[in-house]
Design a protein around this motif. Structure first.
Motif, mmCIF file in Angstrom:
data_model
loop_
_atom_site.group_PDB
_atom_site.id
_atom_site.type_symbol
_atom_site.label_atom_id
_atom_site.label_comp_id
_atom_site.label_asym_id
_atom_site.label_seq_id
_atom_site.Cartn_x
_atom_site.Cartn_y
_atom_site.Cartn_z
ATOM 1 N N ALA A 25 -3.233 -3.037 -8.137
ATOM 2 C CA ALA A 25 -3.093 -4.326 -8.811
ATOM 3 C C ALA A 25 -2.213 -5.269 -8.023
ATOM 4 C CB ALA A 25 -2.502 -4.118 -10.206
ATOM 5 N N THR A 26 -2.412 -6.563 -8.235
ATOM 6 C CA THR A 26 -1.584 -7.589 -7.613
ATOM 7 C C THR A 26 -0.410 -7.849 -8.552
ATOM 8 O OG1 THR A 26 -3.588 -8.561 -6.674
ATOM 9 C CG2 THR A 26 -1.603 -9.898 -6.598
ATOM 10 N N TYR A 27 0.687 -7.107 -8.316
ATOM 11 C CA TYR A 27 1.772 -7.118 -9.307
ATOM 12 C C TYR A 27 3.066 -6.653 -8.659
ATOM 13 C CZ TYR A 27 4.441 -5.652 -13.435
ATOM 14 O OH TYR A 27 5.419 -5.488 -14.396
ATOM 15 N N ILE A 28 4.183 -7.314 -9.002
ATOM 16 C CA ILE A 28 5.519 -6.859 -8.621
ATOM 17 C C ILE A 28 6.421 -6.947 -9.845
ATOM 18 C CG2 ILE A 28 5.362 -7.482 -6.182
ATOM 19 C CD1 ILE A 28 6.962 -10.018 -6.827
ATOM 20 N N ASP A 29 7.486 -6.131 -9.845
ATOM 21 C CA ASP A 29 8.415 -6.105 -10.974
ATOM 22 C C ASP A 29 9.774 -5.689 -10.443
ATOM 23 O OD1 ASP A 29 9.621 -6.019 -13.406
ATOM 24 O OD2 ASP A 29 8.652 -4.167 -14.079
ATOM 25 N N GLY A 30 10.821 -6.371 -10.896
ATOM 26 C CA GLY A 30 12.164 -6.090 -10.406
ATOM 27 C C GLY A 30 12.921 -5.062 -11.210
ATOM 28 N N ALA A 31 12.302 -4.447 -12.237
ATOM 29 C CA ALA A 31 12.985 -3.430 -13.023
ATOM 30 C C ALA A 31 13.247 -2.192 -12.171
ATOM 31 C CB ALA A 31 12.144 -3.072 -14.249
ATOM 32 N N SER A 32 14.011 -1.249 -12.709
ATOM 33 C CA SER A 32 14.299 -0.017 -11.974
ATOM 34 C C SER A 32 13.769 1.181 -12.751
ATOM 35 C CB SER A 32 15.805 0.125 -11.745
ATOM 36 O OG SER A 32 16.091 1.239 -10.934
ATOM 37 N N PRO A 33 12.747 1.910 -12.275
ATOM 38 C CA PRO A 33 12.034 1.610 -11.025
ATOM 39 C C PRO A 33 11.076 0.451 -11.198
ATOM 40 C CG PRO A 33 11.033 3.486 -12.101
ATOM 41 C CD PRO A 33 12.215 3.106 -12.950
ATOM 42 N N GLY A 34 11.065 -0.422 -10.185
ATOM 43 C CA GLY A 34 10.171 -1.564 -10.225
ATOM 44 C C GLY A 34 8.866 -1.273 -9.508
ATOM 45 N N TYR A 35 8.108 -2.336 -9.304
ATOM 46 C CA TYR A 35 6.824 -2.211 -8.606
ATOM 47 C C TYR A 35 6.817 -3.137 -7.394
ATOM 48 C CZ TYR A 35 4.739 0.540 -12.358
ATOM 49 O OH TYR A 35 4.441 1.547 -13.260
ATOM 50 N N ALA A 36 6.221 -2.664 -6.323
ATOM 51 C CA ALA A 36 6.108 -3.438 -5.078
ATOM 52 C C ALA A 36 4.664 -3.425 -4.629
ATOM 53 C CB ALA A 36 7.010 -2.852 -4.001
ATOM 54 N N MET A 37 4.357 -4.326 -3.731
ATOM 55 C CA MET A 37 3.042 -4.352 -3.098
ATOM 56 C C MET A 37 3.212 -4.005 -1.632
ATOM 57 S SD MET A 37 0.782 -7.364 -4.767
ATOM 58 C CE MET A 37 -0.624 -6.612 -3.966
ATOM 59 N N SER A 38 2.487 -2.995 -1.204
ATOM 60 C CA SER A 38 2.639 -2.465 0.150
ATOM 61 C C SER A 38 1.521 -2.950 1.059
ATOM 62 C CB SER A 38 2.645 -0.928 0.090
ATOM 63 O OG SER A 38 2.499 -0.371 1.374
ATOM 64 N N SER A 39 1.893 -3.281 2.300
ATOM 65 C CA SER A 39 0.853 -3.510 3.301
ATOM 66 C C SER A 39 0.193 -2.180 3.614
ATOM 67 C CB SER A 39 1.453 -4.119 4.564
ATOM 68 O OG SER A 39 2.316 -3.181 5.195
ATOM 69 N N VAL A 40 -0.998 -2.245 4.182
ATOM 70 C CA VAL A 40 -1.739 -1.011 4.434
ATOM 71 C C VAL A 40 -1.005 -0.116 5.426
ATOM 72 C CG1 VAL A 40 -3.118 -2.053 6.273
ATOM 73 C CG2 VAL A 40 -4.028 -0.099 5.014
ATOM 74 N N GLY A 41 -0.258 -0.715 6.361
ATOM 75 C CA GLY A 41 0.491 0.083 7.322
ATOM 76 C C GLY A 41 1.604 0.882 6.677
ATOM 77 N N VAL A 42 2.330 0.264 5.734
ATOM 78 C CA VAL A 42 3.387 0.969 5.018
ATOM 79 C C VAL A 42 2.801 2.067 4.133
ATOM 80 C CG1 VAL A 42 5.236 0.723 3.320
ATOM 81 C CG2 VAL A 42 4.932 -1.014 5.095
ATOM 82 N N ALA A 43 1.675 1.761 3.459
ATOM 83 C CA ALA A 43 1.037 2.761 2.593
ATOM 84 C C ALA A 43 0.614 3.990 3.392
ATOM 85 C CB ALA A 43 -0.161 2.142 1.885
ATOM 86 N N LEU A 44 0.070 3.766 4.580
ATOM 87 C CA LEU A 44 -0.339 4.899 5.415
ATOM 88 C C LEU A 44 0.869 5.612 6.008
ATOM 89 C CD1 LEU A 44 -3.385 3.316 7.292
ATOM 90 C CD2 LEU A 44 -3.459 5.023 5.472
ATOM 91 N N GLY A 45 1.878 4.847 6.433
ATOM 92 C CA GLY A 45 3.046 5.450 7.047
ATOM 93 C C GLY A 45 3.840 6.311 6.083
ATOM 94 N N LEU A 46 3.914 5.904 4.816
ATOM 95 C CA LEU A 46 4.665 6.670 3.816
ATOM 96 C C LEU A 46 3.778 7.569 2.974
ATOM 97 C CD1 LEU A 46 7.135 3.891 2.547
ATOM 98 C CD2 LEU A 46 7.561 5.668 4.266
ATOM 99 N N ASP A 47 2.456 7.470 3.174
ATOM 100 C CA ASP A 47 1.493 8.276 2.426
ATOM 101 C C ASP A 47 1.636 8.047 0.920
ATOM 102 O OD1 ASP A 47 -0.599 10.006 2.015
ATOM 103 O OD2 ASP A 47 0.660 11.809 2.027
ATOM 104 N N VAL A 48 1.629 6.771 0.537
ATOM 105 C CA VAL A 48 1.691 6.406 -0.883
ATOM 106 C C VAL A 48 0.513 5.496 -1.204
ATOM 107 C CG1 VAL A 48 4.194 6.636 -1.050
ATOM 108 C CG2 VAL A 48 3.210 4.434 -0.373
ATOM 109 N N ARG A 49 0.143 5.494 -2.467
ATOM 110 C CA ARG A 49 -0.909 4.608 -2.920
ATOM 111 C C ARG A 49 -0.728 4.358 -4.411
ATOM 112 N NH1 ARG A 49 -6.798 6.999 -2.749
ATOM 113 N NH2 ARG A 49 -7.028 5.097 -4.021
ATOM 114 N N PRO A 50 -1.316 3.299 -4.926
ATOM 115 C CA PRO A 50 -1.153 3.007 -6.352
ATOM 116 C C PRO A 50 -1.660 4.148 -7.230
ATOM 117 C CG PRO A 50 -2.092 1.128 -5.199
ATOM 118 C CD PRO A 50 -2.111 2.262 -4.233
ATOM 119 N N GLY A 51 -0.864 4.474 -8.252
ATOM 120 C CA GLY A 51 -1.300 5.452 -9.240
ATOM 121 C C GLY A 51 -1.104 6.894 -8.867
#
Length: 404
Positions: free
Chosen positions: A135-161
């Motif tokens: 989703a196209t969404y960010i949130d500053g709560a803790s834990p919040g939500y961020a939007m990752s570039s594809v390079g960061v998602a692959l480098g950290l091996d994370v994905r939404p959900g």
């Protein structure tokens, strides 16, 4: 002059006694044509990549942005943004804070550029159009939500959900650093990945993590500071809005359009383009040397005609002018053929994508599958002028051999 031209034109198309003269003439024309076509094609490819970069950068870079002339942040950015909003009430305005940080997830970690933005930024920049997962969404709560570039998602091996969290570390900006407790030198926060985006631009896709600006300000002990203020003016009013904003900005701040924001990148593209043009122009000069060989053989071929012309009163300047025009016609003929060939190839590539383009990188393949070209008539005129000048100089040099 008309007599010189008519005789030179007759020499150009008349059959030669020695077949080698015809062969060398065709080689001369072909050499100039190939060099000319190469210049048109290469310049058009540079234009195509420049236009592609411009289109891709526009997905993230705003039409206008205010930056500090020195230092990392704009002090009292809220006040500056309010002044701009009063000056241009119809424009979209958002603050952006960027900082180098360390991100980790599980046993993986990498350096990232944390980009703190307001939620309105996601709408103004149309992030939904480049979001490829989640989703196209960010949130500053803790834990919040961020939007990752594809390079960061692959480098950290994370994905939404997938339930994995990202820990963001930034150096402590305020306070003392304890050598006994090095972990106290950093501040951190945890977030989940709401979405993954890809803009097809290595500078953005490789290491950018978009987070909530309030969360990043808290980590960095900032209050109202921002690295830049992004402005999205109404369509067609970019330069007018830029002029208006420049008149009210405090000293030490500068407003830039998209080209000025990436001035260094586009300057390098321009430098590479013109260096390539000079190299190809040198190849054109080398190819034009064949004309000298052609003219030498033609002078020998037409030696009887030359004696006849001189016997009926023809001067040396007349003879020299005939061979100069002859060499110039050969050069111009090859140049025109090359221009038509280059323009035709560019148009075919632009409409049908005959030559494919593929990449293999961590961030995936490009959104295009063929070499981009953009034919600019200014480039065609410049290449044509180069052909005219090189052809004229070469023809004069070749005609001087008649004196010997």
């Amino acid at each position: 002059m008309r007599l010189k031209f008519l005789i030179a034109l007759r020499y150009l198309f008349s059959p030669k006694r020695h077949n080698a003269v015809n062969v060398i003439s065709m080689i001369s024309v072909a050499g100039v044509a190939v060099a000319t076509a190469a210049m048109i094609v290469v310049l058009s490819v540079f234009n195509g990549f420049s236009d592609l970069a411009m289109k891709q950068l526009s997905r993230i870079d705003p039409p206008l942005a205010v930056f500090p002339d020195s230092g990392k942040v704009i002090l009292r950015a809220d006040s500056v943004a309010g002044t701009i909003a009063r000056m241009v009430p119809d424009a979209g305005i958002t603050q952006v804070l960027t900082e180098q940080a360390l991100a980790s997830s599980g046993d993986r970690q990498m350096t990232v550029r944390a980009m703190g933005v307001d939620p309105e930024f996601l709408i103004m920049s149309d992030m939904a159009a480049i979001t490829i997962d989640g989703a196209t969404y960010i949130d500053g709560a803790s834990p919040g939500y961020a939007m990752s570039s594809v390079g960061v998602a692959l480098g950290l091996d994370v994905r939404p959900g997938d339930g994995s969290s990202v820990m963001l570390y930034v150096p402590r900006r305020v306070g003392k650093i304890s050598t006994a407790m090095p972990e106290s030198s950093f501040r951190s926060d945890t977030m989940l990945v709401a979405g993954v985006w890809q803009v097809e631009q290595e500078a953005y896709d490789s290491d950018v993590l978009i987070v909530d600006i309030d969360m990043l300000r808290q980590l960095l002990d900032y209050e109202t500071e921002a690295s830049a203020i992004y402005i999205y003016p109404p369509n067609g009013e970019i330069e007018a809005v830029k002029k208006s904003i420049s008149s009210v900005l405090p000293a030490g701040l500068t407003v830039k359009n998209r080209l000025e924001q990436q001035a260094e990148s586009f300057r390098m593209i321009s430098i590479e383009k013109w260096i390539t043009f000079l190299m190809l122009a040198f190849i054109l000069v080398i190819a034009s040397f064949n004309i000298i060989s052609t003219m030498s053989m033609l002078i020998i071929e037409k030696q009887d005609n030359t004696f006849t012309l001189m016997a009926v009163g023809g001067s040396k300047s007349l003879i020299r002018g005939i061979y100069a025009i002859e060499g110039w016609l050969i050069s111009i003929g090859g140049g025109i053929a090359g221009l038509l060939l280059g323009i035709g190839l560019c148009m075919l590539q632009e409409h049908y994508g005959l030559i494919g383009l593929s990449t293999s990188s961590m961030t995936g393949s490009l959104a295009i599958d063929s070499y981009p070209v953009a034919l600019q008539w200014g480039d065609v005129a410049m290449v044509g002028a180069a052909i005219f000048i090189v052809g004229a100089v070469t023809a004069v040099v070749a005609s001087l051999r008649n004196d010997s």
